[in-house]
Write an enzyme that holds these catalytic residues in place. Structure first.
Site, PDB file in Angstrom:
ATOM      1  N   LYS A  80      -6.509 -14.955 -10.897  1.00 14.06           N
ATOM      2  CA  LYS A  80      -7.915 -14.636 -10.627  1.00 14.06           C
ATOM      3  C   LYS A  80      -8.446 -15.727  -9.704  1.00 14.06           C
ATOM      4  O   LYS A  80      -7.899 -16.833  -9.653  1.00 14.06           O
ATOM      5  CB  LYS A  80      -8.700 -14.641 -11.946  1.00 14.06           C
ATOM      6  CG  LYS A  80     -10.016 -13.927 -11.881  1.00 14.06           C
ATOM      7  CD  LYS A  80      -9.906 -12.474 -12.283  1.00 14.06           C
ATOM      8  CE  LYS A  80     -11.257 -11.806 -12.164  1.00 14.06           C
ATOM      9  NZ  LYS A  80     -11.234 -10.403 -12.578  1.00 14.06           N
ATOM     10  N   GLY A 180     -25.611  -4.039 -18.380  1.00 18.58           N
ATOM     11  CA  GLY A 180     -25.124  -4.249 -17.018  1.00 18.58           C
ATOM     12  C   GLY A 180     -24.796  -2.925 -16.356  1.00 18.58           C
ATOM     13  O   GLY A 180     -23.843  -2.241 -16.736  1.00 18.58           O
ATOM     14  N   VAL A 181     -25.633  -2.528 -15.387  1.00 16.06           N
ATOM     15  CA  VAL A 181     -25.378  -1.270 -14.668  1.00 16.06           C
ATOM     16  C   VAL A 181     -25.141  -1.566 -13.185  1.00 16.06           C
ATOM     17  O   VAL A 181     -25.868  -1.122 -12.310  1.00 16.06           O
ATOM     18  CB  VAL A 181     -26.498  -0.225 -14.886  1.00 16.06           C
ATOM     19  CG1 VAL A 181     -26.240   0.553 -16.153  1.00 16.06           C
ATOM     20  CG2 VAL A 181     -27.884  -0.853 -14.931  1.00 16.06           C
ATOM     21  N   GLY A 182     -24.105  -2.374 -12.962  1.00 12.63           N
ATOM     22  CA  GLY A 182     -23.677  -2.681 -11.596  1.00 12.63           C
ATOM     23  C   GLY A 182     -22.654  -1.642 -11.164  1.00 12.63           C
ATOM     24  O   GLY A 182     -22.768  -0.462 -11.489  1.00 12.63           O
ATOM     25  N   VAL A 184     -19.484  -1.007 -12.036  1.00 14.81           N
ATOM     26  CA  VAL A 184     -18.786  -0.275 -13.104  1.00 14.81           C
ATOM     27  C   VAL A 184     -19.785   0.426 -14.023  1.00 14.81           C
ATOM     28  O   VAL A 184     -19.663   1.618 -14.321  1.00 14.81           O
ATOM     29  CB  VAL A 184     -17.906  -1.218 -13.958  1.00 14.81           C
ATOM     30  CG1 VAL A 184     -17.226  -0.429 -15.080  1.00 14.81           C
ATOM     31  CG2 VAL A 184     -16.869  -1.919 -13.110  1.00 14.81           C
TER      32      VAL A 184
HETATM   33  P1  NAD Z   1     -21.443  -6.044 -10.763  1.00 14.23           P
HETATM   34  O1  NAD Z   1     -21.780  -7.403 -10.268  1.00 14.23           O
HETATM   35  O2  NAD Z   1     -21.432  -4.914  -9.800  1.00 14.23           O
HETATM   36  O3  NAD Z   1     -22.400  -5.646 -11.976  1.00 14.23           O
HETATM   37  C1  NAD Z   1     -22.724  -6.503 -13.003  1.00 14.23           C
HETATM   38  C2  NAD Z   1     -24.152  -6.159 -13.424  1.00 14.23           C
HETATM   39  O4  NAD Z   1     -24.449  -6.918 -14.593  1.00 14.23           O
HETATM   40  C3  NAD Z   1     -25.187  -6.515 -12.363  1.00 14.23           C
HETATM   41  O5  NAD Z   1     -26.055  -5.432 -12.131  1.00 14.23           O
HETATM   42  C4  NAD Z   1     -25.931  -7.713 -12.979  1.00 14.23           C
HETATM   43  O6  NAD Z   1     -27.293  -7.777 -12.603  1.00 14.23           O
HETATM   44  C5  NAD Z   1     -25.772  -7.426 -14.455  1.00 14.23           C
HETATM   45  N1  NAD Z   1     -25.925  -8.589 -15.337  1.00 14.23           N
HETATM   46  C6  NAD Z   1     -25.494  -9.848 -15.157  1.00 14.23           C
HETATM   47  N2  NAD Z   1     -25.817 -10.616 -16.225  1.00 14.23           N
HETATM   48  C7  NAD Z   1     -26.476  -9.803 -17.094  1.00 14.23           C
HETATM   49  C8  NAD Z   1     -27.041  -9.989 -18.374  1.00 14.23           C
HETATM   50  N3  NAD Z   1     -27.032 -11.177 -18.972  1.00 14.23           N
HETATM   51  N4  NAD Z   1     -27.630  -8.933 -18.985  1.00 14.23           N
HETATM   52  C9  NAD Z   1     -27.649  -7.719 -18.394  1.00 14.23           C
HETATM   53  N5  NAD Z   1     -27.125  -7.483 -17.174  1.00 14.23           N
HETATM   54  C10 NAD Z   1     -26.537  -8.511 -16.531  1.00 14.23           C
HETATM   55  O7  NAD Z   1     -20.012  -6.196 -11.477  1.00 14.23           O
HETATM   56  P2  NAD Z   1     -18.979  -5.054 -11.881  1.00 14.23           P
HETATM   57  O8  NAD Z   1     -17.929  -4.980 -10.844  1.00 14.23           O
HETATM   58  O9  NAD Z   1     -19.705  -3.836 -12.299  1.00 14.23           O
HETATM   59  O10 NAD Z   1     -18.288  -5.724 -13.154  1.00 14.23           O
HETATM   60  C11 NAD Z   1     -18.926  -5.765 -14.422  1.00 14.23           C
HETATM   61  C12 NAD Z   1     -17.981  -6.436 -15.431  1.00 14.23           C
HETATM   62  O11 NAD Z   1     -16.767  -5.674 -15.518  1.00 14.23           O
HETATM   63  C13 NAD Z   1     -17.564  -7.851 -15.056  1.00 14.23           C
HETATM   64  O12 NAD Z   1     -17.385  -8.624 -16.215  1.00 14.23           O
HETATM   65  C14 NAD Z   1     -16.214  -7.647 -14.375  1.00 14.23           C
HETATM   66  O13 NAD Z   1     -15.385  -8.791 -14.447  1.00 14.23           O
HETATM   67  C15 NAD Z   1     -15.664  -6.527 -15.217  1.00 14.23           C
HETATM   68  N6  NAD Z   1     -14.636  -5.753 -14.529  1.00 14.23           N
HETATM   69  C16 NAD Z   1     -14.929  -5.142 -13.347  1.00 14.23           C
HETATM   70  C17 NAD Z   1     -13.945  -4.377 -12.727  1.00 14.23           C
HETATM   71  C18 NAD Z   1     -14.226  -3.621 -11.451  1.00 14.23           C
HETATM   72  O14 NAD Z   1     -13.418  -2.728 -11.085  1.00 14.23           O
HETATM   73  N7  NAD Z   1     -15.320  -3.883 -10.765  1.00 14.23           N
HETATM   74  C19 NAD Z   1     -12.657  -4.268 -13.295  1.00 14.23           C
HETATM   75  C20 NAD Z   1     -12.421  -4.904 -14.517  1.00 14.23           C
HETATM   76  C21 NAD Z   1     -13.415  -5.643 -15.126  1.00 14.23           C
END
Ligand code: NAD
Length: 347
Positions: A80, A180-182, A184
């Protein structure tokens, strides 16, 4: 912090610090294991408060990738990377290219992809400097953002866990709280709503909440409260270490399954969840869809094959939950044993 003692480096084989003054790059790449093949894991771009905090995160995340890749049946070790700084402020093509050169210096030991704070566009910049990158856009021969595949994997695991817990996989009327609604979380909420679940969302970034409410008609909850909502399922899809001695006590759900990496602050938090009769699907099992997707790029991307492998995460979740029950251990321990057995068999 010591550097070479096994305890300080948690068994990692390589930790590479890279800096580029011209672009402002400060990055750390950590490889935990190459027992099953080249290390594969995403790049997190995040405004860490200190270098130590970034190091702590990258070491934990790459260790988690060893388990995730092994449990997902991939021929990859765990690695990572983190880039230190606020991506909304300091990210430029020059910085991402400098980062690409850092990856290239590892000669294929580490292959990257997206994570929090990085996008397919960033991977394209990186690909200008190294071929050891996945998750570039389909227009550039890649498989695009892995987040929809991650969301589908979490959803498949959730359906299996709901079936295991309630004796029916029907999600209609089940209440799910998504933290968290990013990238994923948003896609995952779409799948939940389509399946008839009642969804609550919370996020520290108001535009992300607004988008989920607008797109899916879900209910917003203050981000400080979302984990503790009275629901069937809590889905952490933001940052890690959200399940700890203090928060677990306040949970109000039967099941925890989500995409966030390293949801447990410590392994014994899995025991706390079990003691409260909460079924916890290990994060590294449920969220493997993204890495399954990007790993496939290295073998000539086939979307149907990926879909099959990602949906199979539901079966894997069921096996792990059943094995945990049979052995009277936590699902986390059952999943770790499964991953370690695969590594041991291959090494
Ligand atoms: P992202 O940055 O697109 O979304 C994360 C969201 O979480 C953002 O909208 C952010 O504002 C919000 N957030 C941050 N801290 C917060 C809190 N304390 N309370 C509420 N919301 C909060 O990231 P992503 O790519 O959607 O990934 C989300 C999680 O899934 C991460 O932990 C990442 O490591 C994990 N993950 C992602 C993938 C992928 O394919 N993107 C794969 C495996 C694991």
């Amino acid at each position: 912090m010591g550097v070479f003692s096994s305890a300080d480096r948690d068994g990692h084989t390589h930790v590479l610090y890279g800096a580029d003054d011209a672009s402002g790059l400060k990055a750390i790449i950590a490889i935990h294991s190459m027992a099953l093949g080249p290390a594969l894991g995403g790049t997190r771009f995040y405004p860490y408060q200190s270098d130590d905090e970034a190091l702590h995160d990258v070491l934990r995340l790459s260790q988690g990738m060893t388990l995730k890749n092994a449990a997902a049946g991939l021929d990859h070790g765990g690695g990572k990377a983190v880039i230190i700084g606020d991506p909304r402020i300091i990210k430029t093509e020059a910085l991402m290219r400098a980062y690409g050169r850092l990856i290239e210096s590892l000669g294929g030991r580490y292959v990257t992809a997206e994570d929090v704070g990085t996008t397919a566009q960033d991977m394209e910049w990186v690909s200008g400097e190294t071929k050891w990158v996945t998750g570039t856009s389909t227009a550039h021969g890649g498989s695009g953002d892995p987040s929809p595949a991650t969301a589908l994997g979490v959803f498949s695991s959730l359906v299996a866990a709901v079936d295991y817990t309630y004796g029916s996989s029907d999600l209609s009327g089940r209440r799910v709280a998504v933290q968290g609604v990013g990238k994923v979380g948003h896609a995952y909420v779409g799948l939940l709503v389509e399946a008839g679940a009642e969804v609550l969302v919370g996020d520290i970034w108001q535009p992300a909440v607004d988008r989920a409410v607008e797109d899916f008609g879900v209910k917003a909850v203050p981000h400080e409260e979302i984990l503790f909502a009275d629901v069937d399922v809590v889905s952490p899809c933001a940052m890690g270490e959200v399940l700890n001695a203090e928060t677990i006590e306040r949970l109000n759900c039967r099941l925890v399954v989500g995409s966030a990496n390293n949801q447990l602050a410590h392994d014994d938090d899995a025991d706390r969840l079990l003691a409260q009769d909460i079924v916890y699907v290990p994060d590294f099992v449920a969220n493997a869809g993204g890495v399954i997707n990007v790993a496939d790029e290295l073998h000539g991307y086939d979307a149907e094959r990926v879909m099959r492998k990602v949906q199979a995460l539901g079966e894997r979740t069921k096996d792990i939950l059943e094995s945990a029950r049979t052995l009277s251990i936590t699902p986390n321990e059952a999943a770790i044993r499964m991953a370690m057995a695969r590594i041991a068999a291959a090494s």
